[in-house]
Design a protein around this motif. Sequence first.
Motif, PDB file in Angstrom:
ATOM      1  N   TYR A  17       1.198   5.638   0.573  1.00 18.26           N
ATOM      2  CA  TYR A  17       0.654   6.837   1.187  1.00 18.26           C
ATOM      3  C   TYR A  17       1.434   8.052   0.715  1.00 18.26           C
ATOM      4  O   TYR A  17       2.647   7.987   0.509  1.00 18.26           O
ATOM      5  N   TYR A  37      -5.747  -4.588   5.406  1.00 17.76           N
ATOM      6  CA  TYR A  37      -4.384  -4.489   5.933  1.00 17.76           C
ATOM      7  C   TYR A  37      -3.728  -3.143   5.596  1.00 17.76           C
ATOM      8  O   TYR A  37      -2.505  -3.043   5.527  1.00 17.76           O
ATOM      9  N   SER A  38      -4.545  -2.120   5.362  1.00 16.81           N
ATOM     10  CA  SER A  38      -4.016  -0.794   5.080  1.00 16.81           C
ATOM     11  C   SER A  38      -4.828   0.248   5.858  1.00 16.81           C
ATOM     12  O   SER A  38      -5.847  -0.066   6.456  1.00 16.81           O
ATOM     13  N   PHE A  39      -4.333   1.477   5.847  1.00 12.99           N
ATOM     14  CA  PHE A  39      -4.907   2.529   6.668  1.00 12.99           C
ATOM     15  C   PHE A  39      -5.577   3.556   5.769  1.00 12.99           C
ATOM     16  O   PHE A  39      -4.906   4.299   5.067  1.00 12.99           O
ATOM     17  N   HIS A  74       0.862  -1.180   0.000  1.00  9.82           N
ATOM     18  CA  HIS A  74       0.000   0.000   0.000  1.00  9.82           C
ATOM     19  C   HIS A  74       0.900   1.234   0.000  1.00  9.82           C
ATOM     20  O   HIS A  74       2.051   1.177   0.460  1.00  9.82           O
ATOM     21  N   PHE A  98       2.430  -4.404  11.201  1.00  6.53           N
ATOM     22  CA  PHE A  98       2.377  -3.619   9.981  1.00  6.53           C
ATOM     23  C   PHE A  98       3.723  -2.885   9.864  1.00  6.53           C
ATOM     24  O   PHE A  98       4.236  -2.377  10.864  1.00  6.53           O
ATOM     25  N   TRP A 116      -7.273   8.953   7.968  1.00  7.56           N
ATOM     26  CA  TRP A 116      -6.387   9.376   9.038  1.00  7.56           C
ATOM     27  C   TRP A 116      -6.913  10.654   9.682  1.00  7.56           C
ATOM     28  O   TRP A 116      -7.486  11.518   9.005  1.00  7.56           O
ATOM     29  N   GLN A 129       3.860   0.418   2.496  1.00 11.40           N
ATOM     30  CA  GLN A 129       3.471  -0.272   3.734  1.00 11.40           C
ATOM     31  C   GLN A 129       2.970  -1.665   3.397  1.00 11.40           C
ATOM     32  O   GLN A 129       2.370  -1.892   2.339  1.00 11.40           O
ATOM     33  N   PHE A 133       6.317  -0.117   7.541  1.00  9.94           N
ATOM     34  CA  PHE A 133       6.411   0.961   6.565  1.00  9.94           C
ATOM     35  C   PHE A 133       7.837   1.050   6.028  1.00  9.94           C
ATOM     36  O   PHE A 133       8.797   0.713   6.730  1.00  9.94           O
ATOM     37  N   LEU A 135       6.840   6.741   9.369  1.00 11.70           N
ATOM     38  CA  LEU A 135       5.645   6.263  10.040  1.00 11.70           C
ATOM     39  C   LEU A 135       5.909   4.940  10.746  1.00 11.70           C
ATOM     40  O   LEU A 135       6.646   4.092  10.236  1.00 11.70           O
ATOM     41  N   GLU A 136       5.282   4.760  11.899  1.00 11.48           N
ATOM     42  CA  GLU A 136       5.409   3.517  12.659  1.00 11.48           C
ATOM     43  C   GLU A 136       4.040   3.122  13.201  1.00 11.48           C
ATOM     44  O   GLU A 136       3.412   3.884  13.941  1.00 11.48           O
ATOM     45  N   TRP A 137       3.582   1.933  12.837  1.00  5.19           N
ATOM     46  CA  TRP A 137       2.342   1.408  13.397  1.00  5.19           C
ATOM     47  C   TRP A 137       2.560   1.099  14.879  1.00  5.19           C
ATOM     48  O   TRP A 137       3.582   0.537  15.268  1.00  5.19           O
ATOM     49  N   TYR A 141       5.253   6.845   1.206  1.00  7.15           N
ATOM     50  CA  TYR A 141       5.601   5.692   2.025  1.00  7.15           C
ATOM     51  C   TYR A 141       4.916   4.431   1.491  1.00  7.15           C
ATOM     52  O   TYR A 141       3.718   4.462   1.184  1.00  7.15           O
TER      53      TYR A 141
END
Lengths: 111, 117
Positions: A38, B102-104, A36, A100, B107, A91, A102, B45-47, A89
Amino acid sequence: QSVLTQPPSVSGAPGQRVTISCTGSSSNIGAHYDAHWYQQIPGTAPKLLIYGNNNRPSGVPDRFSGSKSGTSASLAISGLQAEDEADYYCQSYDSSLTNFVFGAGTKVTVL
Amino acid sequence: EVHLVESGGGLVQPGGSLRLSCAASGFIFSNYWMSWVRQAPGKGLEWVANIEPVGRDKYYVDSVMGRFTISRDNAMNSLYLQMNSLRAEDTAVYYCATQAYYSFHHWGQGTLVTVSS
């Protein structure tokens, strides 16, 4: 060090096509987990650009496209515009980390 | 239109606690997995954590396991992150996000947490 590897920067002139690579491994992209993408304009929240390797949410221009092959994925931006200047980014999900993950991000500069 | 608004960030001393909230609107909150994702200043970015629709199953990145707790109140359309034993390395903008495939997908604008003495 990120689990997904992206180039730190790419650049192109307006109207050109640029691609951003995202290299993973057999525990994430290569394990059939989707990639994915972003877009994050500095000072703002990330925005989903591509999900499920090559699907665009509504409102995302078709200048943005994604692909996946083996343990890698790519984001292509065609007809580059000044407003495309941002951080991008990739992911995925990693089965070894059960997280998850990135990439570290790629800064796109429009010359 | 999906709208996510985080709140609760601020300056806290190392070892302190903070509770973040995320108010959701514009979609059926109780149908969605939700996540917290953070971004340290100038970093990627960090989940951090996620929670399934009814709030039973929760998952965390190793670095926050045992210190952070994710929860939700579907009646209030709200997501929370209780952060204890905060460290300097927890300093970041914290985003809440809807999770699908499985994605965001959506936001919030983020809330800044600064851990410093």
